[in-house]
Write a protein that holds these residues in place. Structure first.
Motif, PDB file in Angstrom:
ATOM      1  N   ARG A  38       0.679  -1.250  -0.013  1.00 19.06           N
ATOM      2  CA  ARG A  38       0.083   0.154  -0.045  1.00 19.06           C
ATOM      3  C   ARG A  38       0.862   1.041  -0.073  1.00 19.06           C
ATOM      4  O   ARG A  38       2.103   1.301   0.355  1.00 19.06           O
ATOM      5  CB  ARG A  38      -0.892  -0.019   1.197  1.00 19.06           C
ATOM      6  CG  ARG A  38      -0.296   0.226   2.604  1.00 19.06           C
ATOM      7  CD  ARG A  38      -1.354   0.164   3.702  1.00 19.06           C
ATOM      8  NE  ARG A  38      -0.733   0.624   4.949  1.00 19.06           N
ATOM      9  CZ  ARG A  38      -1.307   0.402   5.969  1.00 19.06           C
ATOM     10  NH1 ARG A  38      -2.583   0.089   6.109  1.00 19.06           N
ATOM     11  NH2 ARG A  38      -0.816   0.236   7.303  1.00 19.06           N
ATOM     12  N   VAL A  48       2.376  -4.849   3.178  1.00 14.45           N
ATOM     13  CA  VAL A  48       1.284  -4.967   4.244  1.00 14.45           C
ATOM     14  C   VAL A  48       1.210  -6.489   4.479  1.00 14.45           C
ATOM     15  O   VAL A  48       1.345  -6.633   6.036  1.00 14.45           O
ATOM     16  CB  VAL A  48      -0.055  -4.491   3.320  1.00 14.45           C
ATOM     17  CG1 VAL A  48      -1.353  -4.666   4.661  1.00 14.45           C
ATOM     18  CG2 VAL A  48      -0.126  -3.226   3.311  1.00 14.45           C
ATOM     19  N   SER A  62       2.307  -2.805  11.742  1.00 14.70           N
ATOM     20  CA  SER A  62       1.147  -1.764  11.712  1.00 14.70           C
ATOM     21  C   SER A  62      -0.367  -2.234  11.443  1.00 14.70           C
ATOM     22  O   SER A  62      -1.331  -1.769  11.636  1.00 14.70           O
ATOM     23  CB  SER A  62       1.286  -0.513  10.857  1.00 14.70           C
ATOM     24  OG  SER A  62       1.431  -1.087   9.222  1.00 14.70           O
ATOM     25  N   VAL A  63      -0.347  -3.679  10.901  1.00 19.06           N
ATOM     26  CA  VAL A  63      -1.463  -4.200  10.666  1.00 19.06           C
ATOM     27  C   VAL A  63      -1.840  -5.583  11.522  1.00 19.06           C
ATOM     28  O   VAL A  63      -3.008  -6.099  11.429  1.00 19.06           O
ATOM     29  CB  VAL A  63      -1.904  -4.455   9.243  1.00 19.06           C
ATOM     30  CG1 VAL A  63      -1.713  -3.047   8.347  1.00 19.06           C
ATOM     31  CG2 VAL A  63      -1.008  -5.530   8.432  1.00 19.06           C
ATOM     32  N   MET A  82      -9.631  -6.666   6.147  1.00 19.83           N
ATOM     33  CA  MET A  82      -9.009  -5.419   6.802  1.00 19.83           C
ATOM     34  C   MET A  82     -10.285  -5.046   7.899  1.00 19.83           C
ATOM     35  O   MET A  82     -11.374  -4.549   7.534  1.00 19.83           O
ATOM     36  CB  MET A  82      -8.794  -4.475   5.963  1.00 19.83           C
ATOM     37  CG  MET A  82      -7.904  -4.605   4.998  1.00 19.83           C
ATOM     38  SD  MET A  82      -7.281  -3.360   3.821  1.00 19.83           S
ATOM     39  CE  MET A  82      -8.891  -2.947   3.068  1.00 19.83           C
ATOM     40  N   LEU A  85     -10.357  -0.579  10.995  1.00 17.63           N
ATOM     41  CA  LEU A  85      -9.854   0.399  10.019  1.00 17.63           C
ATOM     42  C   LEU A  85      -9.524   1.557  10.410  1.00 17.63           C
ATOM     43  O   LEU A  85     -10.594   2.155  11.336  1.00 17.63           O
ATOM     44  CB  LEU A  85     -10.472   0.300   8.564  1.00 17.63           C
ATOM     45  CG  LEU A  85     -10.234  -1.034   7.667  1.00 17.63           C
ATOM     46  CD1 LEU A  85     -11.131  -0.962   6.692  1.00 17.63           C
ATOM     47  CD2 LEU A  85      -8.751  -0.851   7.061  1.00 17.63           C
ATOM     48  N   ASP A  89      -4.910   4.016   7.577  1.00 21.14           N
ATOM     49  CA  ASP A  89      -4.799   2.924   6.709  1.00 21.14           C
ATOM     50  C   ASP A  89      -5.333   3.218   5.147  1.00 21.14           C
ATOM     51  O   ASP A  89      -5.410   2.441   4.056  1.00 21.14           O
ATOM     52  CB  ASP A  89      -5.743   1.777   6.985  1.00 21.14           C
ATOM     53  CG  ASP A  89      -5.488   1.023   8.353  1.00 21.14           C
ATOM     54  OD1 ASP A  89      -6.330   0.897   9.332  1.00 21.14           O
ATOM     55  OD2 ASP A  89      -4.022   0.698   8.275  1.00 21.14           O
ATOM     56  N   TYR A  93      -4.059   0.249  -2.479  1.00 17.16           N
ATOM     57  CA  TYR A  93      -3.491  -1.154  -2.127  1.00 17.16           C
ATOM     58  C   TYR A  93      -3.408  -1.755  -3.589  1.00 17.16           C
ATOM     59  O   TYR A  93      -4.223  -1.998  -4.419  1.00 17.16           O
ATOM     60  CB  TYR A  93      -4.522  -1.640  -1.142  1.00 17.16           C
ATOM     61  CG  TYR A  93      -4.367  -1.272   0.155  1.00 17.16           C
ATOM     62  CD1 TYR A  93      -5.079   0.038   0.426  1.00 17.16           C
ATOM     63  CD2 TYR A  93      -4.155  -1.990   1.163  1.00 17.16           C
ATOM     64  CE1 TYR A  93      -5.119   0.314   1.788  1.00 17.16           C
ATOM     65  CE2 TYR A  93      -4.228  -1.680   2.556  1.00 17.16           C
ATOM     66  CZ  TYR A  93      -4.579  -0.509   2.931  1.00 17.16           C
ATOM     67  OH  TYR A  93      -4.651   0.051   3.936  1.00 17.16           O
TER      68      TYR A  93
END
Length: 115
Positions: A38, A48, A62-63, A82, A85, A89, A93
């Motif tokens: 992303r 990601v 971060s995710v 996801m 969110l 974010d 993507y």
């Protein structure tokens, strides 16, 4: 040659969920790893999540705990679920397929997280 077609982006409120899909066609035998990068506004491109043909996955810090990558090898499709969110974010993507490095790219899909 391989073609990757993404779907599932859009606008979602903070705390909401989206699922991205990326379907591969063509010479997919050359693809071991599929995943998502992303790039947000004013930010560097970030890996990601990625998943191997065998199902081993990895995530950006971060995710972790919010995003889940999965893969259907029979359909040559990778998914990115996801959840929770956040505004940060927000990004384009892009799906990729490859082996030790990305070889093929999708066209990119916009995800915007905003109230």
């Amino acid at each position: 040659q391989v073609q990757l077609v993404e779907s599932g982006g859009g606008l979602v409120q903070p705390g909401g969920s989206l699922r991205l899909s990326c379907a591969a066609s063509g010479s997919t035998f050359s693809i071991n790893v599929m995943g998502w990068y992303r790039q947000g506004p004013g930010k560097q491109r970030e890996l990601v999540a990625a998943i191997t043909r065998g199902g081993s996955s990895s995530y950006a810090d971060s995710v972790k705990g919010r995003f889940t990558i999965s893969r259907d090898n029979a359909k040559n499709t990778v998914y990115l679920q996801m959840n929770s969110l956040k505004a940060e974010d927000t990004a384009v993507y892009s799906c990729y397929g490859g082996s030790n490095f990305p070889l093929y790219w999708g066209q990119g899909t916009q995800v915007t997280v905003s109230s």
